[in-house]
Every structure is written in C-alpha cells, then in structure tokens.
Design a protein around this motif. Structure first.
Motif, mmCIF file in Angstrom:
data_model
loop_
_atom_site.group_PDB
_atom_site.id
_atom_site.type_symbol
_atom_site.label_atom_id
_atom_site.label_comp_id
_atom_site.label_asym_id
_atom_site.label_seq_id
_atom_site.Cartn_x
_atom_site.Cartn_y
_atom_site.Cartn_z
ATOM 1 N N GLY A 285 -4.066 5.198 2.674
ATOM 2 C CA GLY A 285 -3.059 6.182 3.049
ATOM 3 C C GLY A 285 -3.694 7.401 3.691
ATOM 4 O O GLY A 285 -4.773 7.315 4.266
ATOM 5 N N THR A 286 -3.029 8.533 3.593
ATOM 6 C CA THR A 286 -3.520 9.780 4.175
ATOM 7 C C THR A 286 -3.835 10.773 3.071
ATOM 8 O O THR A 286 -3.028 10.972 2.157
ATOM 9 N N LEU A 287 -5.008 11.393 3.134
ATOM 10 C CA LEU A 287 -5.395 12.395 2.151
ATOM 11 C C LEU A 287 -4.536 13.639 2.387
ATOM 12 O O LEU A 287 -4.708 14.348 3.383
ATOM 13 N N SER A 288 -3.589 13.894 1.499
ATOM 14 C CA SER A 288 -2.631 14.977 1.714
ATOM 15 C C SER A 288 -3.013 16.278 1.020
ATOM 16 O O SER A 288 -2.551 17.344 1.409
ATOM 17 N N GLU A 289 -3.874 16.212 -0.018
ATOM 18 C CA GLU A 289 -4.242 17.451 -0.701
ATOM 19 C C GLU A 289 -5.560 17.290 -1.446
ATOM 20 O O GLU A 289 -5.819 16.257 -2.069
ATOM 21 N N LYS B 135 -13.989 13.195 2.982
ATOM 22 C CA LYS B 135 -12.787 13.218 3.820
ATOM 23 C C LYS B 135 -12.151 14.600 3.729
ATOM 24 O O LYS B 135 -12.371 15.340 2.763
ATOM 25 N N LYS B 136 -11.354 14.947 4.722
ATOM 26 C CA LYS B 136 -10.632 16.217 4.708
ATOM 27 C C LYS B 136 -9.137 15.935 4.752
ATOM 28 O O LYS B 136 -8.704 14.815 5.085
ATOM 29 N N VAL B 137 -8.358 16.938 4.394
ATOM 30 C CA VAL B 137 -6.899 16.785 4.392
ATOM 31 C C VAL B 137 -6.421 16.335 5.764
ATOM 32 O O VAL B 137 -6.819 16.904 6.788
ATOM 33 N N GLY B 138 -5.569 15.305 5.782
ATOM 34 C CA GLY B 138 -5.057 14.750 7.025
ATOM 35 C C GLY B 138 -5.778 13.487 7.459
ATOM 36 O O GLY B 138 -5.272 12.739 8.296
ATOM 37 N N VAL C 109 -7.956 15.486 -8.816
ATOM 38 C CA VAL C 109 -8.801 16.188 -7.842
ATOM 39 C C VAL C 109 -8.247 16.109 -6.429
ATOM 40 O O VAL C 109 -8.626 16.898 -5.558
ATOM 41 N N ALA C 110 -7.354 15.145 -6.183
ATOM 42 C CA ALA C 110 -6.779 15.005 -4.840
ATOM 43 C C ALA C 110 -5.503 14.193 -4.924
ATOM 44 O O ALA C 110 -5.205 13.580 -5.951
ATOM 45 N N VAL C 111 -4.749 14.212 -3.816
ATOM 46 C CA VAL C 111 -3.526 13.417 -3.717
ATOM 47 C C VAL C 111 -3.552 12.660 -2.399
ATOM 48 O O VAL C 111 -3.896 13.218 -1.351
ATOM 49 N N ILE C 112 -3.205 11.379 -2.449
ATOM 50 C CA ILE C 112 -3.116 10.548 -1.246
ATOM 51 C C ILE C 112 -1.651 10.183 -1.042
ATOM 52 O O ILE C 112 -0.994 9.679 -1.952
ATOM 53 N N GLY C 113 -1.147 10.446 0.152
ATOM 54 C CA GLY C 113 0.258 10.182 0.443
ATOM 55 C C GLY C 113 1.123 11.334 -0.022
ATOM 56 O O GLY C 113 0.647 12.384 -0.457
ATOM 57 N N GLY C 114 2.451 11.154 0.055
ATOM 58 C CA GLY C 114 3.375 12.206 -0.335
ATOM 59 C C GLY C 114 3.383 13.328 0.695
ATOM 60 O O GLY C 114 2.918 13.194 1.826
ATOM 61 N N ALA C 115 3.896 14.478 0.289
ATOM 62 C CA ALA C 115 3.981 15.612 1.203
ATOM 63 C C ALA C 115 2.600 16.177 1.470
ATOM 64 O O ALA C 115 1.739 16.185 0.605
ATOM 65 N N ALA C 116 2.384 16.657 2.700
ATOM 66 C CA ALA C 116 1.098 17.240 3.065
ATOM 67 C C ALA C 116 0.840 18.467 2.230
ATOM 68 O O ALA C 116 1.725 19.259 1.955
ATOM 69 N N GLY C 117 -0.404 18.605 1.803
ATOM 70 C CA GLY C 117 -0.759 19.734 0.956
ATOM 71 C C GLY C 117 -1.813 20.597 1.603
ATOM 72 O O GLY C 117 -1.753 20.899 2.783
ATOM 73 N N LYS C 118 -2.842 20.964 0.829
ATOM 74 C CA LYS C 118 -3.868 21.865 1.326
ATOM 75 C C LYS C 118 -5.214 21.514 0.737
ATOM 76 O O LYS C 118 -5.330 20.716 -0.185
ATOM 77 N N THR C 119 -6.214 22.167 1.285
ATOM 78 C CA THR C 119 -7.559 22.018 0.776
ATOM 79 C C THR C 119 -7.836 23.137 -0.214
ATOM 80 O O THR C 119 -7.516 24.293 0.054
ATOM 81 N N ALA C 120 -8.428 22.787 -1.345
ATOM 82 C CA ALA C 120 -8.722 23.797 -2.351
ATOM 83 C C ALA C 120 -9.750 24.780 -1.827
ATOM 84 O O ALA C 120 -10.611 24.433 -1.031
ATOM 85 N N ALA C 121 -9.644 26.019 -2.293
ATOM 86 C CA ALA C 121 -10.602 27.041 -1.892
ATOM 87 C C ALA C 121 -11.966 26.705 -2.465
ATOM 88 O O ALA C 121 -12.069 26.090 -3.529
ATOM 89 N N PRO C 122 -13.029 27.070 -1.771
ATOM 90 C CA PRO C 122 -14.373 26.789 -2.285
ATOM 91 C C PRO C 122 -14.571 27.413 -3.656
ATOM 92 O O PRO C 122 -14.025 28.476 -3.961
#
Length: 540
Positions: free
Chosen positions: A175-179, A145-148, A194-207
């Motif tokens: 919920g929504t994958l936020s980070e 999955k990707k953010v959003g 490793v990730a956050v679901i819900g809460g404020a929208a975040g970002k995708t980690a750099a490769p």
C-alpha cells in the motif's frame, strides 16, 4: 472448534519462515505433538509439531511459501468432524498452487495488489516488533520510506536496533505509507504504533532531536543502483538481511543463485557471491565511463572512528554496556589464574589426531579435553555449577556447558546440554556440531539458553589470559588462554631439578563471590588442572 496453527518464531531475530513440506493433508487425523509441516529460516530447518489432536481441516499456506511469524498456516478441527474432509475443491487447489513469495491470509491485515493505493479505511498500523522474549523496546535508527511512498508487502520500511539485534523491519501489507508516528532516533516499547499504511494521508513525525544519533547499521546513501537491487530483492525469495546486504553492496539479487528452500537466497549465498567478486549494478546517475573497469564489490565495513571524533553509542552498544555493568554489579567478581602443563595432552593429540579423525569423522582439538576436565571438576564441586535464586542457591542437576563461538557478525554461545552423561567422543562431536551450526545459522532457540557454566576461548587471539565477565545467572566462567611453549623447572622423583620446554596454558576462573568462596574456586581449579596434567581417559 477449529484450532489455528501459526508460523512459529524460531529465534529472537527471525521474522519469517518458509514452509518447505506439508507432512499431512486435509482430512488426515493427527495427534498432539505429531510433526505437521517442515519450515526453513535463515537460522534453522525444523519440523513443527501439531498443537492439538484432531483432523487437519484446511491448509492455508502452500509449500514453498514464505510468511511472517504468527501467520495462520492451517487449521485443525479438534472435534474431528467430517467437515474437515469436506474442504472445498477451490481451497484444496489454492493450497496446492505454485507459491508466490508471500501471501495474505484471511486473518492478516488486507493486502493491496500491485502498486494500487489501498481502499478507503482506517489503514494498517505498523507496530514496533518484539525481537526476542527478553526485548521490551527498540530504537528506530532509519526510515527507509517516506510518507507517500508505495510499499510492497515484506519490503523493508524501517531499521531498528535493540540490545540483541539490528534489523530491517518489513511492511506487513502492500500500500502507501500514509503516516510516520515515530521519528528516527526514538526508542519506544514493543507493540507501539510507529506508522500507518493506507487510510487517510497523515504526516511525518518530528525528529526526536535536532541531530539524530548516528548508528553503526545505517546503510550508505540510496542510489539508483541500490534502489535497483531492492527492486530485484522483491522479485526473488530472500530475507530482509539478504536484501540489506544486497542493497549495501549494489548487488542485483536476480543474479545470485539461491540454495535455500524453493531457490530462496540465504545469507551464505549472498556472502559467497560477494566473495567471488560480482559485478555491481551500474547507477544511472553516477555511471562510470565505458572504458573504466567496474569496481569490485566490497564487503560492508563498520564505520571507522576518526581521531578526536566524538561518536554517540548505538543503542545496541549502549545496552551491551548496561548489561556488562549489571553483571559486575550483581555478582562480586573474583578471578583466579592457574597455569596448566598441557604437554601430555599436546603429545597425545599429535599422536592420535590423524587416526582419530579417520576413525570418528571429527577433528581432535583441545576443546574436548578442556571441556571434559571442567565437567569432572564441576561434578566434584557443584557450587561452581550453581546459581542464586532470591535468597537460595540452585544446585543445578545437569551440567550444561556454554561454548562461546566467534562469528563473522558477532558472538554466540550455544549450549551442550547434560554433558555429565556424555563421554569424550560425545563431547568432541557436540562441540563441532554446535559450532558448525552456529556459523551456518542452524541452531534451534533452546540451544542457546539454559547454560550453567561457560567456556570462552580468547587464547586463540594470542593472549596469555583474560578476566571474563560472568554470564548471568551463572556463578562462574572459565577463560582459556593461549597455549605456548615455555621453560619450566621440572623436579624428578629424587628431588633433582632441571629446566625443560613444556606446553603451558593459563586458565582463568571468574566466579561470583556471593556463592563461590576462594577455597571453592581453588579446589575446583586444582582438580581441573590435575585432570589435564595427568590425563588417562580413553578418547574413543
């Protein structure tokens, strides 16, 4: 004070279990270790004992429901107070209601119904799980999955690789994958967020690097067909492994009959469905002409390396290499090969195998003969059954024989415990039992640990003999070579020589020279050889 009872982990790769039957009801008195409920997983069906004595206060998870490990399924009032039997009718009705695929309990992270975004809050952290007692880290090989993206509870969101298992990890909540905090290819310790679901929208980690390392378990590119099969997997009862196989083969899980608890689809079900040639789900973006026949679904195959190609090791392959080197570095390996005349046993087996199976309900193979001879030799030479602990030698009380079993998806070594107390028939039945349950993923966790000596039969592939690596912390391993007819020089009682055709098999003892001397190994193998060549034991 109430005691919470959780869904136990029944194996290193098990992440969930289905409650198939409650053996007690609210208000019942129970004793410590008394069976409380039954569960079913992809590897084992088992009764789960009560962790405490008292009164069953509340059932939180109803029969037929699949939940993640460590989910609270009921509570026990250790004081045995009357409040246990005064559970509200609403709770009793909830426990008895028809089960959904999974549920959210009061002490689990709050789930979001349907596809609605979660309520404002800090969000739910997703952790790198521990996939076994000895596992301390894992590598994220692919984000599914990707953010959003919206995710459902128990829907696979990323893939990991460890030294013991490659697996898809399901979402703990809807919920929504936020980070995404950890990129593909990164290795982190267990319980790392490793990730956050819900809460404020975040970002995708750099490769982790400009070119993420490929892995053997990465699925094919996701098409509309695989997305459809994933969606189907969310509407039926199945495990992450089953959903992965369905996605990789474009199989609609709603078309696969399930034989597990409450109609749950097992790995055996999906593999059987594939072998029968199911029709793949059509992909809208790559649909074939109506006149073209639908291609038969193929079994997933490991990527084949191309000549001249340099392919990085997967995390699992890398750690396996590390463990093999550690064993060679820990134990100074020595191997000795003995040639054994199996003619007497071959003739005995040919004569008795039909009647033996009718009489005992188990096939007569060569393995119980070999195992029994090893046990007799181990009793005479306990140092070969020993292990090193610090600066001391542990002479193991019991002879626990590990039997290597080849599976379609790898290798497992179930252990026959206390074999010194078993007769030939008990050993024969034990070998067939653990091999069958290993292939059907029905072994309990303690049945693949505690071995003191291992047998590995690579001779079934035609080799003369091998030089196996010791299974730490054991001190020896016996490799079984191929059984072949050979010309041998036979000397009779008068000293006359002749050439005869005999059934010959070679056995290799790999031993730790820190604890087992060459003389010890030679005596062990001599007794092992003599027992087989002069077999006189009743086979039952």
């Amino acid at each position: 004070m109430p005691t919470d009872v959780v869904m136990p982990q029944m194996g290193e790769s098990i992440t969930e279990g289905t409650i198939t039957k409650w053996l007690k009801k609210p208000g019942d008195a129970i004793q410590r270790d008394e069976p409380l409920f039954e569960i079913s997983t992809d590897k084992v069906d088992a009764e789960i004992p009560s962790p405490a004595a008292g009164t069953l206060k509340e059932i939180k998870i109803s029969e037929g429901t699949t939940v993640q490990i460590n989910t609270v399924v009921c509570s026990i009032d250790e004081a045995g107070s009357s409040s246990a039997s005064a559970a509200s009718p609403a709770k009793a009705e909830t426990a008895a209601a028809p089960a959904a695929n999974t549920v959210t309990t009061a002490d689990a992270a709050p789930a979001v119904q349907g596809n609605a975004p979660p309520a404002a809050g800090p969000g739910t952290e997703v952790l790198m799980p521990q996939m076994g007692e000895s596992i301390t880290e894992g590598t994220i090989t692919k984000w599914l999955k990707k953010v959003g993206d919206t995710v459902q509870r128990d829907e696979p969101i990323f893939e990991i690789s460890t030294d013991k298992v490659d697996a898809e990890i399901p979402s703990p909540v809807a919920g929504t994958l936020s980070e995404i905090k950890v990129p593909e290819g990164a290795t982190v310790t267990i319980n790392t967020v490793v990730a956050v679901i819900g809460g404020a929208a975040g970002k995708t980690a750099a490769p982790a690097s400009s070119t993420p390392a490929p892995t053997a378990t990465a699925p094919a590119p996701v098409t509309a067909a695989s997305s459809a099969s994933t969606a189907a997997g969310e509407r039926v009862r199945s495990s992450p492994l089953v959903r992965k196989i369905a996605k990789d083969n474009n199989v609609d899980l709603s078309q696969v009959p399930g034989t597990g608890a409450s109609g749950r689809i097992t790995k055996t079900d999906i593999v059987s469905h594939l072998e029968q040639g199911p029709k793949p789900v059509a992909a809208a973006s790559v649909a074939a002409p109506a006149s073209a026949p639908a291609p038969a679904a193929a079994k997933p195959a490991a990527p084949q390396p191309q000549p001249g190609e340099l392919v990085p090791m997967t995390k699992m392959r890398s750690i396996i290499a590390q463990r093999m080197v550690e064993s060679k570095r820990t134990s100074p390996h020595v191997h000795t090969v003995f040639k054994v005349d199996m003619t007497r046993i071959v003739k005995l087996r040919e004569k008795e195998k039909s009647k033996y199976e009718q009489r005992n309900g188990v096939k007569l193979t060569y393995m119980p003969f070999i195992t029994r001879a090893a046990i007799v030799a181990l009793r005479k030479h306990p140092v070969v059954n020993g292990s090193i602990e610090g600066e001391a030698i542990r002479y193991n009380k019991n002879i626990n024989i590990g039997i290597a079993v080849a599976l379609d998806w790898g290798l497992i070594v179930p252990v026959l415990k206390q074999t010194e107390e078993k007769n030939f028939l008990g050993i024969a039945r034990g070998i067939v039992d653990v091999a069958d349950r290993a292939r059907n993923k029905k072994l309990a966790p303690d049945e693949i640990s505690g071995g003191t000596f291992t047998l590995t039969n690579s001779g079934i592939f035609g080799e003369q003999f091998g030089t196996p690596i010791i299974n730490q912390p054991q001190s020896a391993i016996l490799g079984i070579g191929g059984l072949n007819k050979e010309a041998e020089v036979i000397t009779d009682k008068d000293g006359n020589d002749s050439i005869a055709i005999r059934s010959i098999q070679r056995f290799t003892l790999g031993f730790d020279h820190r604890i087992v001397d060459g003389a010890d190994a030679g005596k062990f193998m001599s007794d092992f050889k003599a027992y087989l060549e002069n077999w006189s034991e009743d086979i039952g």
